[in-house]
Scaffold this active site. Structure first.
Site, PDB file in Angstrom:
ATOM      1  N   GLU A 160      55.097 105.726  54.380  1.00 15.91           N
ATOM      2  CA  GLU A 160      55.633 106.771  55.260  1.00 15.91           C
ATOM      3  C   GLU A 160      55.085 108.101  54.741  1.00 15.91           C
ATOM      4  O   GLU A 160      55.369 108.506  53.616  1.00 15.91           O
ATOM      5  CB  GLU A 160      57.160 106.765  55.202  1.00 15.91           C
ATOM      6  CG  GLU A 160      57.799 105.422  55.538  1.00 15.91           C
ATOM      7  CD  GLU A 160      57.856 105.140  57.024  1.00 15.91           C
ATOM      8  OE1 GLU A 160      57.664 106.096  57.808  1.00 15.91           O
ATOM      9  OE2 GLU A 160      58.096 103.978  57.408  1.00 15.91           O
ATOM     10  N   GLU A 168       9.024  91.098  25.896  1.00  9.55           N
ATOM     11  CA  GLU A 168       8.845  90.586  24.532  1.00  9.55           C
ATOM     12  C   GLU A 168       7.409  90.088  24.419  1.00  9.55           C
ATOM     13  O   GLU A 168       6.983  89.223  25.182  1.00  9.55           O
ATOM     14  CB  GLU A 168       9.837  89.453  24.263  1.00  9.55           C
ATOM     15  CG  GLU A 168      11.293  89.790  24.567  1.00  9.55           C
ATOM     16  CD  GLU A 168      11.962  90.558  23.442  1.00  9.55           C
ATOM     17  OE1 GLU A 168      11.406  90.583  22.330  1.00  9.55           O
ATOM     18  OE2 GLU A 168      13.048  91.128  23.688  1.00  9.55           O
TER      19      GLU A 168
END
Length: 1359
Positions: A743, A313
């Protein structure tokens, strides 16, 4: 007109002459115009008195491009909504071609059309560069070595609408012609943004340009204040302001912003003096901390464009009057040039093929420890901006073996040259060229095209139909080899990938199996060796049952997949960059070695070598597990306690389902056993199962188990069958980690030919499950005063009876299902905070908490009296202590202070020479003294290390390290000798060590019992030989301060240490011993209560938590009967072995100094080869004590005049007392939290203060000023004095009255006696008639001395 008419009368000769004169005049005018154009920029700047509209700007840029064709090229990257060109001027040598070795830089101005200073300043910069080229070396070098692109106006439509003098943008022009804010329209990492060609063609053009050019550095120039802002511009929480959102290159961005601000005369002050009166320290700010800007261009550049960009700025007024423009140019010129020059810092080079040396385009450049990669350009060139330091840098390219260069030195100034040559891998599939990698986020921005028939689109249809090219999807590289790996094979595989991909992998072992096989873990992350703040920890554990092998092989496949695709596949790169992934391929390597390929439902190899089922061996909430805890179980439990895991899966075989807690219930029957987070566990389980079609079907193993059905392929553990002592429940109940059991196949040990199918079935599920760690809520819990993270804070969710805690730096993760929750955070010493959070399905919600300390002023702790002024060195030291107390500061210090040493045990003579050698080699910081002698006349040495050794420095804390009180435990002696060497060698070389020594008095006593040490024997873990001194006395039972407690005279070794302890002034003492693995705190003697126990326990905990094993509390010391479950590895000494006369107790009672005793290992006298490991384990803890001694509370006690009061008593929490020393100084260590401080001194009023002690800040400094004691007998002095005065007055008045009365009476009696003498003859007869007694009475006073007082006379007359 007259002259014109007269000219017709001229003859031909004069006509020719006139024509010649006119020609010369025109030529002169033309030459003058040319000279004006070539004047210096400084001269032109003085004439600039207006803004250039689009038409003038266009003409000017074309004119400059035509005038300087050798160094300029003018082009348009697209058009605005209203059809204006987005002009860019390229300034470099040979501007029409791309030349290797020149980094690309850009400036963009006027993005907001009404912020106009940037537009003009960039025009002035263009003219300055062109004019000075060839004249000024700085400019010439910059243009020759840099590819510079300058865009004066990104929003020309907005500029045309803006009005000069409009400082606040009231007249419009900020947005583009379709009223879109261009700096809110870029793709964003935290918000979904659609980029439309119809609405924001300027943004579409910029995206295309940014990604095509691969800029290295950039700045976006704005107006409205004066500051340099750096990424990130927004955060996940989108807090409107005040939320610091750091990029991975945060330190580098701060530096770049400071380069601009420090060269700007106004910006560098941090006081822009704008109407809003904002201030910015050093003229810079983090974007999000200033205010949240989603969709900003600077973040897009960094995340998607290879480019580092800041936003600057330039002026308070957005569109100031034109007469202010020369001033703006003058203030910004040096900043603009200095910032451009920073494109040449860091590391640069090329990545090429090892064979043929062809350039490798889009190869990734990975810097270890910085979670942001960039890619090579069209010549294989790269430019990685870095701050000065040492870095490990890796080049990664698909189809090539990555290459890492360790310890690359980056210095100030020009970039370090670093080239890579990569060898191709052998697999044909690896030669596929993938797309460029996503550097920080896996989400691809959404960009849409439109067929709107606007004039702008009609003007250039190519712009309308062309969208920016973002990374495209590609097929990732798949594992190339599927086979079973025995332990040796698996070990080689892990070592190979750890070596080939060192920047993203770290191989370590958490322990060993019964048969001494290592329990390996491979970490895969962008910073694999440490926990990064805010990054969740994830783990996969496989092969817990040795004959269930699918998970083991899938984990090796996953390691290969992640490593080979990092930097090229967006999903993999995102996961690795944002997650720390731990993979343990085998928890039961012994069982695997006896299992048999082809086993479908068997049990051979299921258990460990002691034949125990490891998934029935963990502590259980419902039943007591009586089987002995196995080494594999202990190792994993210790591992889980040491890392803040968030999510985990335990991989098994024998079915196809995801099983979630609880695994058992209190009745031990098959029924649903619901955990508090049942919904979360179901969500996690479905995330895996739905990516595995066979599993999600619910009928996985029909041939083996016809009746088994699992809805959605998931099941509650206890509802399937009861598993007491399971690992998943222990994870959930004892750590922050949510674990499920998966599993992965119906066959436990399938044939190798079937493994590719298992990978294909589970690949997507494995990745998807890792993604789940990024759901729910996460955030940071910090102190509201300074923003520092709070560890061990408790996160609770209303309605869910399960809490999690924050990690060491205050970060936390809490997995939740979508919904709105009330979340509460509590922490010791802080006020509880509560907020609401809404959790979505596919992303994590960031919820940060800032806690307020109890009993503390929001402005800081209250102090009494004026505060001392801090000089810069004090502030610097405070920052050091904070840095070493948080994050990886202490780890980095450990890493940076490595010393070469071949460890061995030193006997007395060699130890003495070593101590003398330290003193001779480092005389300025050491002082060697003899404390006394042992029974056998061996000197007990003490080495002081300080910047002023031997001199009293009462304001500095003093710490004592002692070892060898038991001669059969010499490890502590060797550790302290090495510790002393480390401090001395690094003084002046390591800034942190230098500052610590300058601010601390360190006293090291390596061997209290040298005679016992001479008798002890190496490799004797339990022998008592050498435990006592030669008189057979255990010196740790010989410290008695009261003569009544001592039966015999103190041993000479004891007396020497007692004298040292009673020198006073010590703040902390650390004693090292052996035979166990625990830190103990006072007392050794049996006492009912321990004053200040919280602080003593905290000090022991600091040592233990910095020890890699001790804090786990599971020592495995079978030789001493020590329990394997010591919370945090800390216990009160009496609970370990109660006894009287200990050095620790003496230090507490007579030295007024807290002492902790650290037992460094189970073996009293381990083999010398173990010393190096023991040193590495204790080094960080020893250094942590040097840091900790600077905490707590310190201060000075003085009177109102400023005179210090020595000997004042400072009472802590109405219990422990410390005395002020010389200069009135005192210091006391206290646990973090609120404490009361009372000060008492004779003749002064008692003072009391409340202080708040931090776990990471230097000691809270207080000044206690005494008033004179105005109380007497507990009553106010004024009241007592007035009462006394009144009483004395009353007594005096009473005395006077009595005196007057008595005096009057006495005078009357005297008058009678005189008359009696005068008339003796007259009364003689009468006298004779009186009684003998009366006669005697009268005669006795006849010759009374007249000199007697009236009082005496009166008394005599009464008789």
């Amino acid at each position: 007109m007259i002259m014109a008419r007269a000219s017709f009368t001229f003859s031909p000769a004069p006509k020719l002459l006139l024509f010649s004169l006119l020609f010369l005049l025109v030529a002169c005018c033309a030459d003058a115009r040319t000279r004006r154009l070539s004047r210096t920029t400084a001269e032109i700047a003085e004439t600039y008195g207006k803004y250039y509209n689009y038409s003038v700007l266009t003409d000017l840029l074309h004119s400059l491009a035509q005038k300087y064709p050798l160094i300029t090229n003018l082009s348009s990257i697209g058009q605005s909504v209203q059809g204006r060109e987005l002009w860019v001027i390229r300034i470099t040598k040979d501007p029409n071609t791309d030349t290797p070795g020149k980094p690309k830089f850009k400036y963009v101005g006027n993005m907001h059309g009404d912020e106009t200073v940037s537009r003009q300043v960039l025009v002035y910069l263009i003219e300055y560069l062109l004019d000075k080229y060839g004249e000024e070396q700085r400019v010439t070098e910059l243009i020759n070595t840099t590819d510079i692109y300058i865009m004066p106006s990104m929003n020309p439509d907005g500029f045309e609408k803006s009005k000069e003098g409009d400082c606040r943008g009231s007249n419009g022009g900020r947005n583009n012609a379709r009223d879109f804010d261009l700096n809110r329209s870029f793709p964003d990492q935290y918000a979904k943004t659609e980029v439309s060609q119809a609405d924001t063609p300027e943004v579409v053009a910029m995206i295309r340009w940014i990604q095509e050019k691969k800029f290295v550095l950039s700045a976006n120039l704005h107006g409205g204040t004066v500051v340099a802002s750096y990424p990130f511009d927004d955060s996940a929480s989108h807090q409107s302001s005040g939320h610091y959102s750091p990029a991975a290159d945060d330190a580098l961005f701060r530096y770049l912003a400071l380069v601009y601000s420090s060269n700007h005369p106004v910006m560098k002050t941090g006081l822009p003096n704008c109407p809003e009166y904002e201030t910015f320290k050093d003229g810079i700010t983090n974007g999000a901390e200033w205010y949240d800007v989603p969709g900003g261009m600077q973040d897009f550049n960094y995340l998607y464009g290879n480019c580092l960009e800041i936003t600057v700025e330039l002026s308070c007024c957005k569109h100031p009057p034109a007469d202010s423009l020369p001033k703006e140019w003058s203030m910004n010129r040096e900043s603009l040039l200095a910032y451009m020059e920073k494109v040449h810092i860091g590391v640069r080079g090329y990545v090429k093929e090892a064979v043929g040396r062809a350039a490798l385009i889009n190869a990734s450049i990975v810097v270890e420890g910085i979670r942001h990669n960039l890619t090579t350009g069209m010549f294989g060139d790269y430019y990685r901006l870095l701050l000065p330091g040492t870095y490990n840098i890796t080049a990664v390219a698909p189809g090539y073996i990555s290459m890492t260069v360790q310890s690359v030195q980056v210095s100030e100034g020009k970039a370090t040259e670093l080239n890579f040559t990569l060898a191709p891998v052998s697999e044909p599939a690896a030669l596929t060229t993938p797309s460029p990698p996503m550097t920080s986020d896996a989400h691809i921005p959404s960009i849409t095209s439109s067929s709107t028939n606007s004039s702008a689109n009609e003007a250039d249809s190519s712009v309308e139909n062309t969208t920016p090219v973002l990374p495209t999807q590609h097929q990732p590289l798949q594992p190339q080899e599927f086979r079973h790996h025995n332990f040796a094979d698996m070990e080689l595989f892990l070592r190979k990938y750890s070596t080939d991909f060192p920047s993203i992998t770290h191989l370590y072992s958490v322990g060993h199996s019964v048969e001494d096989r290592a329990l390996y873990v491979m970490v895969i992350s962008d910073n694999p060796k440490v926990h990064e703040h805010g990054e969740p920890e994830f783990k996969y554990v496989a092969n817990m049952h040795g004959n269930e092998v699918v998970g083991r092989e899938l984990m090796l496949n996953l390691i290969e997949y992640l490593c080979r695709n990092y930097g090229t596949d967006p999903e993999v790169t995102h996961l690795v960059d944002n997650t720390r992934i731990h993979i343990m391929p085998s928890m039961n390597p012994d069982g695997y070695e006896v299992a048999v390929e082809g086993d479908v439902q068997g049990y051979k190899g299921r258990n460990n070598s002691n034949n125990f089922d490891l998934n029935r061996n963990f502590p259980d909430q419902f039943v007591s597990i009586t089987e002995p805890r196995q080494p594999e179980t202990i190792a994993v439990m210790n591992w889980l306690r040491s890392i803040p895991f968030v999510l985990s899966a335990n991989l098994h075989g024998g079915s196809l389902v995801v099983n979630y807690p609880y695994d058992d219930d209190k009745d031990m029957v098959t029924q649903y056993s619901q955990s508090p987070d049942d919904e979360v566990f179901q969500q996690l389980s479905r995330a895996y199962s739905q990516e595995n079609p066979m599993m999600h079907n619910g009928h996985p193993c029909e041939k083996l188990y016809r009746d088994e059905y699992f809805t959605d392929g998931i099941t509650n553990g206890a509802n399937w069958y009861n598993v007491p002592g399971g690992m998943q429940d222990w994870n959930y109940l004892n750590t922050n980690c949510f674990e499920v059991t998966i599993e992965q196949g119906c066959v436990k040990y399938p044939w190798a030919k079937d493994l590719p199918g298992y990978w294909e079935q589970n690949r997507r599920a494995l990745l998807q499950f890792i993604h789940q760690v990024h759901t729910g809520v996460k955030g940071n819990v910090s102190d509201i005063l300074d923003g520092t993270g709070i560890s061990n804070a408790t996160i609770s969710v209303q309605g869910i009876d399960h809490t999690v805690t924050t990690a060491l730096t205050g970060d936390y993760w809490r997995l939740l299902t979508p919904g709105t929750y009330s979340i509460t955070v509590s922490a010791h010493g802080y006020k509880q905070e509560n907020t609401y959070a809404t959790v979505s399905k596919d992303r994590v919600e960031v919820v940060d908490f800032k806690l307020t300390r109890l009993h503390s002023d929001a402005k800081g702790p209250a102090h009494s009296g004026p505060q001392p002024t801090q000089n810069p060195s004090e502030k610097e030291f405070q920052s050091l202590i904070k840095e070493l107390s948080l994050g990886q500061g202490l780890d980095q210090l450990v890493k940076n202070t490595a010393t070469e040493n071949s460890f061995r045990y030193r006997r007395y003579k060699e130890m003495s020479e070593f101590m003398r050698g330290l003193n001779r080699n480092f005389p300025k910081i050491t002082s060697l003294r003899r404390l006394g002698q042992s029974v056998e006349i061996r000197t007990i040495w003490a080495l002081e290390i300080s910047n002023q050794p031997g001199e009293a420095e009462p304001s500095e804390p003093k710490i004592r390290f002692a070892a060898g009180i038991h001669g059969n435990a010499p490890v502590g002696t060797e550790l302290l000798l090495e510790f002393a060497a480390l401090l001395c060698i690094n003084y002046g070389n390591n800034p942190a060590i230098t500052k610590l020594i300058n601010e601390t008095r360190i006293v090291i006593v390596p061997s209290i019992n040298p005679d016992g040490r001479e008798q002890a024997v190496e490799k004797q873990c339990t022998s008592t030989q050498g435990l006592t001194n030669v008189h057979g006395k255990d010196l740790d039972t010989d410290f008695f301060g009261n003569a009544s407690q001592r039966v015999v005279e103190a041993q000479p070794e004891t007396r020497a240490i007692m004298d040292l302890i009673q020198e006073k002034g010590y703040t902390l003492s650390v004693a090292l011993d052996g035979g166990s693995l625990v830190a103990t705190y006072p007392y050794d003697k049996p006492v009912q209560t321990v004053e200040n126990e919280g602080t003593l326990k905290y000090l022991a905990n600091v040592y233990a938590r910095n020890h890699p094993k001790m804090h786990l509390g599971n020592t495995g010391c079978s030789n001493n009967g020590q329990t394997n479950d010591i919370p945090d590895g800390v216990m009160r000494a009496a609970e370990r072995q109660s006894h009287m006369g200990s050095m620790k107790d003496f230090s507490m009672d007579f030295g007024h100094c807290p002492e902790i005793t650290v037992y460094t290992g189970c073996c009293l006298f381990p083999p010398a080869k173990q010393l190096a490991t023991l040193w590495e384990e204790n080094k960080k803890s020893l250094l942590s004590m040097l840091v900790e001694v600077h905490k707590g509370v310190r201060g000075v006690v003085r009177d109102k005049s400023g005179k210090p009061i020595a000997g004042a008593i400072v009472v802590l929490n109405s219990g422990v007392r410390v005395l002020t020393g010389e200069g009135g100084y005192f210091q006391a260590l206290l646990e973090p939290g609120s404490h009361s401080i009372e000060a008492v001194a004779e003749g002064y009023q008692q003072q009391r203060q409340e202080v708040v002690v931090s776990s990471y800040e230097t000691a809270c400094f207080i000044v206690i000023e005494f008033d004179m004691d105005n109380s007497i007998f507990g009553l106010p002095r004024e009241f007592v004095v007035a009462s006394a005065a009144a009483s004395m007055t009353a007594l005096v008045v009473t005395a006077c009255i009595i005196w007057c009365v008595c005096a009057a009476k006495s005078n009357h009696q005297k008058d009678g006696f005189h008359r009696l003498r005068q008339h003796r003859d007259d009364y003689e007869d009468e006298i004779r008639l009186t009684s003998m007694g009366s006669k005697k009475s009268l005669l006795s006073h006849e010759f009374q001395d007249e000199s007697e007082s009236d009082e005496e006379t009166l008394y005599a007359n009464k008789i």
